[in-house]
Design a protein around this motif. Structure first.
Motif, PDB file in Angstrom:
ATOM      1  N   THR A   1      11.816 -15.141   4.367  1.00 51.65           N
ATOM      2  CA  THR A   1      12.614 -15.478   3.194  1.00 51.65           C
ATOM      3  C   THR A   1      11.968 -14.898   1.941  1.00 51.65           C
ATOM      4  N   VAL A   2      12.761 -14.810   0.888  1.00 48.86           N
ATOM      5  CA  VAL A   2      12.241 -14.309  -0.389  1.00 48.86           C
ATOM      6  C   VAL A   2      11.128 -15.223  -0.900  1.00 48.86           C
ATOM      7  N   ASP A   3      11.301 -16.536  -0.747  1.00 51.12           N
ATOM      8  CA  ASP A   3      10.276 -17.482  -1.203  1.00 51.12           C
ATOM      9  C   ASP A   3       8.960 -17.289  -0.458  1.00 51.12           C
ATOM     10  N   THR A   4       9.051 -17.043   0.855  1.00 54.14           N
ATOM     11  CA  THR A   4       7.835 -16.806   1.639  1.00 54.14           C
ATOM     12  C   THR A   4       7.132 -15.540   1.157  1.00 54.14           C
ATOM     13  N   VAL A   5       7.886 -14.484   0.950  1.00 54.64           N
ATOM     14  CA  VAL A   5       7.308 -13.232   0.453  1.00 54.64           C
ATOM     15  C   VAL A   5       6.664 -13.453  -0.906  1.00 54.64           C
ATOM     16  N   MET A   6       7.334 -14.196  -1.765  1.00 55.60           N
ATOM     17  CA  MET A   6       6.794 -14.479  -3.097  1.00 55.60           C
ATOM     18  C   MET A   6       5.456 -15.203  -2.996  1.00 55.60           C
ATOM     19  N   ASN A   7       5.386 -16.194  -2.104  1.00 56.35           N
ATOM     20  CA  ASN A   7       4.134 -16.934  -1.923  1.00 56.35           C
ATOM     21  C   ASN A   7       3.031 -16.035  -1.379  1.00 56.35           C
ATOM     22  N   TYR A   8       3.370 -15.193  -0.403  1.00 54.59           N
ATOM     23  CA  TYR A   8       2.377 -14.305   0.183  1.00 54.59           C
ATOM     24  C   TYR A   8       1.844 -13.312  -0.842  1.00 54.59           C
ATOM     25  N   ILE A   9       2.714 -12.784  -1.684  1.00 54.55           N
ATOM     26  CA  ILE A   9       2.266 -11.856  -2.726  1.00 54.55           C
ATOM     27  C   ILE A   9       1.307 -12.567  -3.673  1.00 54.55           C
ATOM     28  N   ASP A  10       1.610 -13.811  -3.989  1.00 56.94           N
ATOM     29  CA  ASP A  10       0.716 -14.591  -4.852  1.00 56.94           C
ATOM     30  C   ASP A  10      -0.649 -14.773  -4.187  1.00 56.94           C
ATOM     31  N   TYR A  11      -0.671 -15.066  -2.903  1.00 55.29           N
ATOM     32  CA  TYR A  11      -1.942 -15.221  -2.190  1.00 55.29           C
ATOM     33  C   TYR A  11      -2.714 -13.890  -2.181  1.00 55.29           C
ATOM     34  N   ILE A  12      -1.997 -12.797  -1.997  1.00 54.12           N
ATOM     35  CA  ILE A  12      -2.624 -11.468  -1.935  1.00 54.12           C
ATOM     36  C   ILE A  12      -3.274 -11.118  -3.269  1.00 54.12           C
ATOM     37  N   THR A  13      -2.553 -11.331  -4.364  1.00 52.60           N
ATOM     38  CA  THR A  13      -3.115 -10.988  -5.671  1.00 52.60           C
ATOM     39  C   THR A  13      -4.221 -11.962  -6.074  1.00 52.60           C
TER      40      THR A  13
ATOM     41  N   MET B   1       0.824  -1.206   0.000  1.00 54.47           N
ATOM     42  CA  MET B   1       0.000   0.000   0.000  1.00 54.47           C
ATOM     43  C   MET B   1       0.861   1.259   0.000  1.00 54.47           C
ATOM     44  N   GLU B   2       1.960   1.212   0.720  1.00 52.54           N
ATOM     45  CA  GLU B   2       2.828   2.375   0.802  1.00 52.54           C
ATOM     46  C   GLU B   2       3.587   2.629  -0.491  1.00 52.54           C
ATOM     47  N   ASN B   3       3.589   1.634  -1.368  1.00 51.09           N
ATOM     48  CA  ASN B   3       4.396   1.744  -2.588  1.00 51.09           C
ATOM     49  C   ASN B   3       3.570   1.552  -3.851  1.00 51.09           C
ATOM     50  N   ILE B   4       2.319   1.972  -3.808  1.00 56.38           N
ATOM     51  CA  ILE B   4       1.484   1.928  -4.998  1.00 56.38           C
ATOM     52  C   ILE B   4       2.130   2.787  -6.089  1.00 56.38           C
ATOM     53  N   GLY B   5       2.240   2.211  -7.269  1.00 59.96           N
ATOM     54  CA  GLY B   5       2.866   2.930  -8.373  1.00 59.96           C
ATOM     55  C   GLY B   5       4.361   2.749  -8.436  1.00 59.96           C
ATOM     56  N   GLY B   6       4.936   2.052  -7.455  1.00 59.29           N
ATOM     57  CA  GLY B   6       6.368   1.783  -7.458  1.00 59.29           C
ATOM     58  C   GLY B   6       6.645   0.363  -7.905  1.00 59.29           C
ATOM     59  N   ILE B   7       7.780   0.156  -8.535  1.00 62.98           N
ATOM     60  CA  ILE B   7       8.155  -1.188  -8.964  1.00 62.98           C
ATOM     61  C   ILE B   7       8.595  -1.994  -7.749  1.00 62.98           C
ATOM     62  N   LEU B   8       8.022  -3.177  -7.594  1.00 65.67           N
ATOM     63  CA  LEU B   8       8.305  -4.032  -6.441  1.00 65.67           C
ATOM     64  C   LEU B   8       8.770  -5.410  -6.895  1.00 65.67           C
ATOM     65  N   SER B   9       9.497  -6.060  -6.015  1.00 69.42           N
ATOM     66  CA  SER B   9       9.885  -7.451  -6.227  1.00 69.42           C
ATOM     67  C   SER B   9       9.880  -8.145  -4.875  1.00 69.42           C
ATOM     68  N   SER B  10       9.872  -9.452  -4.890  1.00 69.58           N
ATOM     69  CA  SER B  10       9.945 -10.202  -3.637  1.00 69.58           C
ATOM     70  C   SER B  10      11.232  -9.879  -2.891  1.00 69.58           C
ATOM     71  N   ASN B  11      12.315  -9.666  -3.634  1.00 74.01           N
ATOM     72  CA  ASN B  11      13.594  -9.323  -3.013  1.00 74.01           C
ATOM     73  C   ASN B  11      13.535  -7.980  -2.294  1.00 74.01           C
ATOM     74  N   SER B  12      12.922  -6.980  -2.937  1.00 80.45           N
ATOM     75  CA  SER B  12      12.866  -5.655  -2.318  1.00 80.45           C
ATOM     76  C   SER B  12      12.000  -5.664  -1.061  1.00 80.45           C
ATOM     77  N   ILE B  13      10.898  -6.420  -1.097  1.00 76.05           N
ATOM     78  CA  ILE B  13      10.026  -6.505   0.078  1.00 76.05           C
ATOM     79  C   ILE B  13      10.721  -7.274   1.195  1.00 76.05           C
ATOM     80  N   ALA B  14      11.385  -8.375   0.853  1.00 73.76           N
ATOM     81  CA  ALA B  14      12.117  -9.147   1.861  1.00 73.76           C
ATOM     82  C   ALA B  14      13.224  -8.306   2.481  1.00 73.76           C
ATOM     83  N   GLY B  15      13.883  -7.487   1.655  1.00 74.09           N
ATOM     84  CA  GLY B  15      14.922  -6.598   2.167  1.00 74.09           C
ATOM     85  C   GLY B  15      14.370  -5.576   3.133  1.00 74.09           C
TER      86      GLY B  15
END
Length: 400
Positions: free
Chosen positions: A245-257, A221-235
């Motif tokens: 982990t990056v894999d966990t973040v990736m899975n969570y983003i998939d669940y969210i979308t 929500m804080e980064n609407i319009g910004g380019i995001l990746s699982s790595n940047s969120i995990a960082g």
């Protein structure tokens, strides 16, 4: 009741054919109402009541039919003759193995089938496999700005210059405008958010760390319009002392979308003419949800306006990408049923520097497809073949 003509017009020619009509969208965006509006139009054609079957699979009365065999047997018991029956199944993803049952109905009965779901992967997996070429789908969104104004007119409310500000702040969830004050609106949105988190994400994916899920959503929500990746969120989470982990973040983003609370937008290499698989952007399906979060995005009006333009384009049925150029990006590359357009969005063209930046985004787009800059400005700044549009005019369809 606002007639959802934007979606009805896409479905009317298919009311009687064998194609399965699939309507997908976020919880409470109006899918059930749309089904009832379709049913009413079918009734007006003279179809008998006993040839129209409607089940909402979130209604406790139909809980027993969420088992595939019971569902199959119940519908068969309702089919009494060889005339066409119209079957309406709301939130079909709650039925186990619904894909096989739906395909069986289609293949063995004289029926027209309509299904809805809050899961964006409704058409993935087995349903897509068994129904290839046998369905049409639409993505349903909350109220567009035009529908929001139509609702105000229906309620005999005065439409003031602040109408667009209200829509930008509270979004387009249909039922939110049945509330009477800011507190009730926030309570409604809080209930909606919790329902999406609990039913469409946590329970469906057996998530244990709800706190982590909320932190990821907050960051998005804080980064609407910004380019995001699982790595940047995990960082970011690591800097906040949150272990993941990056894999966990990736899975969570998939669940969210998948829950449709956010939409993922892929980048498109304009020069290479190909869709890229990394560094996406994410836009909220309804901006009203931002009122629940204490977030810097509240001050980033440009991100909000990008989000509104994106949602409008999706509601109109277009395919939308982020445009990558050799020297930067264009906010949106739009496929309008085979025709391409480019769109840049900003709040105001407040200085020569801003004008140069926004119009200059098209400098490295070497084709002659239409190019637009959309802002809140009332003055027309069109130049060098690039068309400047006022946001409200765009949202009202005064300029397509």
């Amino acid at each position: 009741m606002i007639k959802r003509e934007l979606y009805l017009s896409k479905l009317r020619n298919s009311y009687d054919n064998e194609l399965i009509k699939v309507i997908m969208g976020i919880r409470r965006c109006g899918k059930s109402v749309l089904l009832k509006q379709i049913i009413e139009e079918i009734r007006e054609r003279g179809i008998r009541e006993d040839h129209i079957i409607y089940i909402n699979f979130e209604d406790y009365d139909f809980l027993e039919y969420t088992e595939a065999k019971e569902f199959n047997n119940y519908i068969k018991s309702k089919i009494k003759d060889k005339n066409k029956y119209y079957l309406f199944f709301d939130e079909i993803q709650n039925v186990q193995d619904f894909e096989r049952v739906i395909n069986s109905f289609r293949a063995t009965m004289n029926v027209s089938i309509f299904i809805t779901g809050s899961n964006s992967k409704l058409l993935s997996g087995e349903l897509a496999t068994v129904l290839t070429g046998r369905f049409i789908s639409i993505k349903m969104m909350p109220f567009t700005y035009s529908e929001f104004l139509e609702l105000k007119k229906e309620k005999n409310e005065e439409i003031t210059e602040k109408a667009l500000e209200e829509y930008i702040e509270w979004g387009g969830m249909p039922l939110i405008y049945n509330t009477n004050n800011e507190m009730e609106r926030k309570m409604y949105l809080r209930d909606l958010y919790n329902a999406i988190i609990l039913k469409d994400i946590v329970e469906r994916n057996t998530i244990k760390d709800i706190s982590l899920l909320n932190r990821i959503i907050q960051f998005m929500m804080e980064n609407i319009g910004g380019i995001l990746s699982s790595n940047s969120i995990a960082g970011y989470l690591k800097n906040e002392k949150i272990n993941t982990t990056v894999d966990t973040v990736m899975n969570y983003i998939d669940y969210i979308t998948t829950s449709s609370i956010f939409n993922k937008v892929n980048r498109y290499d304009i020069r290479g003419k190909s869709v890229m698989s990394t560094l996406q952007k994410y836009y909220l399906t309804d901006l009203g949800l931002l009122t629940l979060k204490s977030s810097p995005i509240e001050k980033k009006i440009g991100g909000r306006l990008e989000n509104i333009v994106y949602n409008e384009l999706i509601a109109r049925g277009y395919e939308v990408y982020i445009g990558k150029t050799d020297k930067g990006e264009v906010d949106f590359v739009v496929d309008k049923f085979g025709e391409r357009e480019y769109i840049q969005v900003a709040d105001f063209l407040s200085s020569d520097e801003v004008i140069k930046r926004e119009f200059g985004a098209f400098k490295y787009v070497a084709d002659n497809f239409p190019k637009y800059v959309i802002t809140m400005d009332k003055i027309n700044y069109s130049q060098n073949g690039i068309i400047h549009l006022n946001l409200e005019d765009f949202l009202l369809g005064k300029i397509k």
